[in-house]
Write a protein that holds these residues in place. Structure first.
Motif, PDB file in Angstrom:
ATOM      1  N   ASP A   1     103.730  27.393  16.824  1.00 39.93           N
ATOM      2  CA  ASP A   1     102.557  26.602  16.446  1.00 39.93           C
ATOM      3  C   ASP A   1     101.323  27.467  16.683  1.00 39.93           C
ATOM      4  N   THR A   2     100.785  27.981  15.597  1.00 38.33           N
ATOM      5  CA  THR A   2      99.701  28.959  15.646  1.00 38.33           C
ATOM      6  C   THR A   2      98.455  28.269  15.122  1.00 38.33           C
ATOM      7  N   HIS A   3      97.454  28.085  15.999  1.00 41.29           N
ATOM      8  CA  HIS A   3      96.410  27.121  15.662  1.00 41.29           C
ATOM      9  C   HIS A   3      95.011  27.581  16.056  1.00 41.29           C
ATOM     10  N   LEU A   4      94.049  26.882  15.475  1.00 39.53           N
ATOM     11  CA  LEU A   4      92.641  26.989  15.835  1.00 39.53           C
ATOM     12  C   LEU A   4      92.142  25.593  16.185  1.00 39.53           C
ATOM     13  N   TYR A   5      91.388  25.480  17.268  1.00 35.01           N
ATOM     14  CA  TYR A   5      90.830  24.188  17.652  1.00 35.01           C
ATOM     15  C   TYR A   5      89.646  23.837  16.759  1.00 35.01           C
ATOM     16  N   LEU A   6      89.528  22.555  16.449  1.00 38.15           N
ATOM     17  CA  LEU A   6      88.474  22.111  15.539  1.00 38.15           C
ATOM     18  C   LEU A   6      87.087  22.340  16.122  1.00 38.15           C
ATOM     19  N   ASN A   7      86.966  22.375  17.459  1.00 40.48           N
ATOM     20  CA  ASN A   7      85.647  22.601  18.057  1.00 40.48           C
ATOM     21  C   ASN A   7      85.313  24.078  18.213  1.00 40.48           C
ATOM     22  N   HIS A   8      86.095  24.955  17.602  1.00 44.96           N
ATOM     23  CA  HIS A   8      85.834  26.400  17.636  1.00 44.96           C
ATOM     24  C   HIS A   8      85.255  26.917  16.313  1.00 44.96           C
ATOM     25  N   GLU A   9      84.755  26.021  15.478  1.00 44.11           N
ATOM     26  CA  GLU A   9      84.304  26.437  14.151  1.00 44.11           C
ATOM     27  C   GLU A   9      83.217  27.509  14.223  1.00 44.11           C
ATOM     28  N   ASP A  10      82.257  27.364  15.130  1.00 37.82           N
ATOM     29  CA  ASP A  10      81.178  28.353  15.210  1.00 37.82           C
ATOM     30  C   ASP A  10      81.725  29.724  15.572  1.00 37.82           C
ATOM     31  N   LEU A  11      82.632  29.771  16.535  1.00 32.17           N
ATOM     32  CA  LEU A  11      83.254  31.043  16.908  1.00 32.17           C
ATOM     33  C   LEU A  11      83.964  31.658  15.714  1.00 32.17           C
ATOM     34  N   ILE A  12      84.759  30.859  15.019  1.00 30.28           N
ATOM     35  CA  ILE A  12      85.570  31.356  13.909  1.00 30.28           C
ATOM     36  C   ILE A  12      84.686  31.930  12.814  1.00 30.28           C
ATOM     37  N   ARG A  13      83.670  31.190  12.430  1.00 27.23           N
ATOM     38  CA  ARG A  13      82.801  31.654  11.339  1.00 27.23           C
ATOM     39  C   ARG A  13      82.056  32.929  11.743  1.00 27.23           C
ATOM     40  N   GLU A  14      81.606  32.987  12.984  1.00 25.21           N
ATOM     41  CA  GLU A  14      80.905  34.182  13.442  1.00 25.21           C
ATOM     42  C   GLU A  14      81.851  35.377  13.471  1.00 25.21           C
ATOM     43  N   GLN A  15      83.033  35.187  14.005  1.00 28.74           N
ATOM     44  CA  GLN A  15      83.950  36.312  14.122  1.00 28.74           C
ATOM     45  C   GLN A  15      84.399  36.821  12.757  1.00 28.74           C
ATOM     46  N   LEU A  16      84.652  35.900  11.831  1.00 28.52           N
ATOM     47  CA  LEU A  16      85.088  36.319  10.496  1.00 28.52           C
ATOM     48  C   LEU A  16      83.972  37.003   9.708  1.00 28.52           C
ATOM     49  N   SER A  17      82.741  36.877  10.156  1.00 28.61           N
ATOM     50  CA  SER A  17      81.633  37.555   9.477  1.00 28.61           C
ATOM     51  C   SER A  17      81.491  39.007   9.939  1.00 28.61           C
ATOM     52  N   ARG A  18      82.208  39.393  10.964  1.00 26.55           N
ATOM     53  CA  ARG A  18      82.072  40.724  11.555  1.00 26.55           C
ATOM     54  C   ARG A  18      83.158  41.672  11.051  1.00 26.55           C
ATOM     55  N   GLU A  19      82.837  42.944  11.042  1.00 28.21           N
ATOM     56  CA  GLU A  19      83.782  43.979  10.624  1.00 28.21           C
ATOM     57  C   GLU A  19      84.400  44.640  11.860  1.00 28.21           C
ATOM     58  N   PRO A  20      85.722  44.781  11.884  1.00 29.31           N
ATOM     59  CA  PRO A  20      86.332  45.501  13.007  1.00 29.31           C
ATOM     60  C   PRO A  20      85.878  46.953  13.033  1.00 29.31           C
ATOM     61  N   GLN A  21      85.870  47.530  14.233  1.00 30.60           N
ATOM     62  CA  GLN A  21      85.349  48.893  14.366  1.00 30.60           C
ATOM     63  C   GLN A  21      86.063  49.628  15.494  1.00 30.60           C
ATOM     64  N   GLY A  22      86.254  50.922  15.292  1.00 32.11           N
ATOM     65  CA  GLY A  22      86.794  51.767  16.349  1.00 32.11           C
ATOM     66  C   GLY A  22      88.304  51.639  16.504  1.00 32.11           C
ATOM     67  N   ALA A  23      88.825  52.468  17.401  1.00 32.66           N
ATOM     68  CA  ALA A  23      90.261  52.524  17.661  1.00 32.66           C
ATOM     69  C   ALA A  23      90.476  52.632  19.163  1.00 32.66           C
ATOM     70  N   PRO A  24      90.487  51.513  19.874  1.00 27.58           N
ATOM     71  CA  PRO A  24      90.614  51.547  21.331  1.00 27.58           C
ATOM     72  C   PRO A  24      91.940  52.166  21.767  1.00 27.58           C
ATOM     73  N   ARG A  25      91.878  52.930  22.855  1.00 31.01           N
ATOM     74  CA  ARG A  25      93.074  53.599  23.389  1.00 31.01           C
ATOM     75  C   ARG A  25      93.188  53.308  24.882  1.00 31.01           C
ATOM     76  N   LEU A  26      94.424  53.177  25.321  1.00 31.63           N
ATOM     77  CA  LEU A  26      94.724  52.969  26.729  1.00 31.63           C
ATOM     78  C   LEU A  26      95.160  54.276  27.378  1.00 31.63           C
ATOM     79  N   GLU A  27      94.635  54.528  28.559  1.00 32.29           N
ATOM     80  CA  GLU A  27      95.138  55.609  29.405  1.00 32.29           C
ATOM     81  C   GLU A  27      95.614  55.003  30.717  1.00 32.29           C
ATOM     82  N   ILE A  28      96.879  55.268  31.070  1.00 35.98           N
ATOM     83  CA  ILE A  28      97.387  54.886  32.391  1.00 35.98           C
ATOM     84  C   ILE A  28      97.244  56.126  33.254  1.00 35.98           C
ATOM     85  N   VAL A  29      96.355  56.071  34.215  1.00 34.61           N
ATOM     86  CA  VAL A  29      95.930  57.283  34.912  1.00 34.61           C
ATOM     87  C   VAL A  29      96.845  57.649  36.081  1.00 34.61           C
ATOM     88  N   ARG A  30      97.785  56.771  36.409  1.00 34.45           N
ATOM     89  CA  ARG A  30      98.700  57.033  37.520  1.00 34.45           C
ATOM     90  C   ARG A  30     100.048  56.417  37.198  1.00 34.45           C
TER      91      ARG A  30
END
Length: 308
Positions: free
Chosen positions: A249-278
C-alpha cells in the motif's frame, strides 16, 4: 548520453499516486491516495545513494534510527537524548489516551529525556523493528504442555554469517513481521522484509514495505535500506550492488498536498555518495561518526504533519 537522474523514479511515483491513486480511508482518519504495488531500483556502485535531493533529507537522523534498531532497543529515550524526534508521537499518543493528561508533545518528550523512570514506563514502543531484528523470541516446551521463553534469534548476525559462509543461499532474510507480537507494537513494521542476494562480488538487497508514506517516510526508508546494505556489504567483503524497493500500500496523505506540489515543482540535482570511513569489528559496532556523505546539495526542507 547520461540516463535520467536516479531520483526521477521517486518523483514519477509521487506524481502517479497523486494523479491516479484511489482515495481511501485509513487508520489515522486523514485519508490517502493509494496504489498497490510499486517498485524502485537503485544501483549503489561507487558509493551512490538514493538520498532524495528535491528536499533536504536529514540522513544523520535516519542513520541514528538505524543504529538504534541494531541495538534491539524499543524505548525512545536513546533517540530523544540524540534529539531524534521521529518516534515521539506514538508514545505521546498512548500516554494521553491512557492517562487523560493532555500534556503537550514537547513537554512529554522533555520528561522522557529527564526522567528515566517516566521514560521506562511511557517511552517504550513495544517489540518493534530492532527487537525482531536482533532478538526474535523463541519458546521451549516445558512440563504440562507449557512453554518458557528461549534464547532470542539475532537475524542480522545470522544473515551476516550466512552471506559469508553460504553466499548462494536464498535465505538471507531479515523479517520484522512477527504475527504473534504485532498487537503489542506501537506501530507494526512498515519496512518489514529485507532479502539479500550475492551476484559476483556485489551484494544486492530487496526491501518489501507493506505500507509506505511516500512523502515523509520513503526518503528515510530508501536511505536506511541502502545504508544497511552498504554496512553489511563492508562486513562480508562485497561491494554494494542494487537496492530494489517494493511497496504494497503505497500512498500519499491528503493533508500533504502542499508538500507534494512543491516537491514535484523541483528538479533533482547532484549525485550524493556515501563514504564509510571506518570498518568496525561487527555490524553492531558502527557509530554515527563512521559515515560521511559527499556531493549532497539538496533543495530546502519541506515540512508536513506526521499521521499517527
Amino acid at each position: 548520453m547520461p540516463g535520467p537522474h536516479f531520483e526521477q523514479q521517486y518523483l514519477d511515483l509521487m506524481r502517479r499516486i497523486w494523479r491516479e491513486g484511489g482515495e481511501r480511508k485509513d487508520r489515522t482518519g486523514i485519508g490517502t491516495r493509494s496504489i498497490f504495488g510499486a517498485t524502485l531500483r537503485f544501483d549503489l556502485a561507487g558509493g551512490a545513494m538514493p538520498l532524495i535531493t528535491t528536499k533536504r533529507v536529514y540522513w544523520k537522523t535516519a542513520t541514528r534510527e538505524l543504529l538504534w534498531f541494531l541495538t534491539g532497543a524499543t524505548n525512545i529515550r536513546p533517540l530523544v537524548l540524540q534529539n531524534v524526534k521521529i518516534w515521539n508521537e506514538w508514545p505521546h499518543a498512548r500516554y494521553v489516551e491512557e492517562t487523560g493528561d493532555e500534556i503537550a508533545l514537547d513537554i512529554f518528550v522533555e520528561r522522557v529525556r529527564e526522567d528515566e523512570e517516566f521514560a521506562a514506563k511511557w517511552g517504550d514502543l513495544g517489540p518493534i523493528y530492532g527487537k525482531q531484528w536482533v532478538d526474535w523470541p523463541t519458546y521451549q516446551p516445558v512440563a504440562g504442555g507449557l512453554f518458557r521463553k528461549g534464547p532470542g534469534i539475532n537475524q542480522v548476525a545470522e544473515v551476516v554469517d550466512s552471506l559469508r559462509d553460504n553466499p548462494g543461499s536464498r535465505r538471507h532474510i531479515i523479517e520484522g513481521w512477527n504475527v504473534a507480537e504485532v498487537p503489542q507494537m506501537a506501530l507494526p513494521p512498515c519496512h518489514k522484509t529485507y532479502q539479500f542476494h550475492v551476484e559476483g562480488n556485489r551484494l544486492n538487497c530487496l526491501l518489501y514495505q507493506r505500507s509506505c508514506d511516500v512523502a515523509l517516510g520513503l526518503p528515510f526508508n530508501l536511505w536506511s535500506a541502502a545504508l544497511l546494505q552498504c554496512m553489511i556489504a563492508q562486513q562480508v567483503d562485497l561491494e554494494p550492488g542494487e537496492l530494489v524497493w517494493m511497496g504494497g500500500d503505497t500512498h500519499l496523505y491528503l493533508n500533504h498536498e502542499d508538500l507534494i506540489r512543491e516537491q514535484l515543482s523541483r528538479e533533482p540535482q547532484g549525485a550524493p555518495r556515501l563514504e564509510i570511513v571506518r570498518r568496525p569489528p561487527s555490524i553492531f559496532d558502527y557509530a554515527i561518526e563512521d559515515f560521511a556523505v559527499h556531493d549532497y546539495a539538496p533543495h530546502g526542507p519541506i515540512k508536513a504533519p506526521v499521521a499517527v
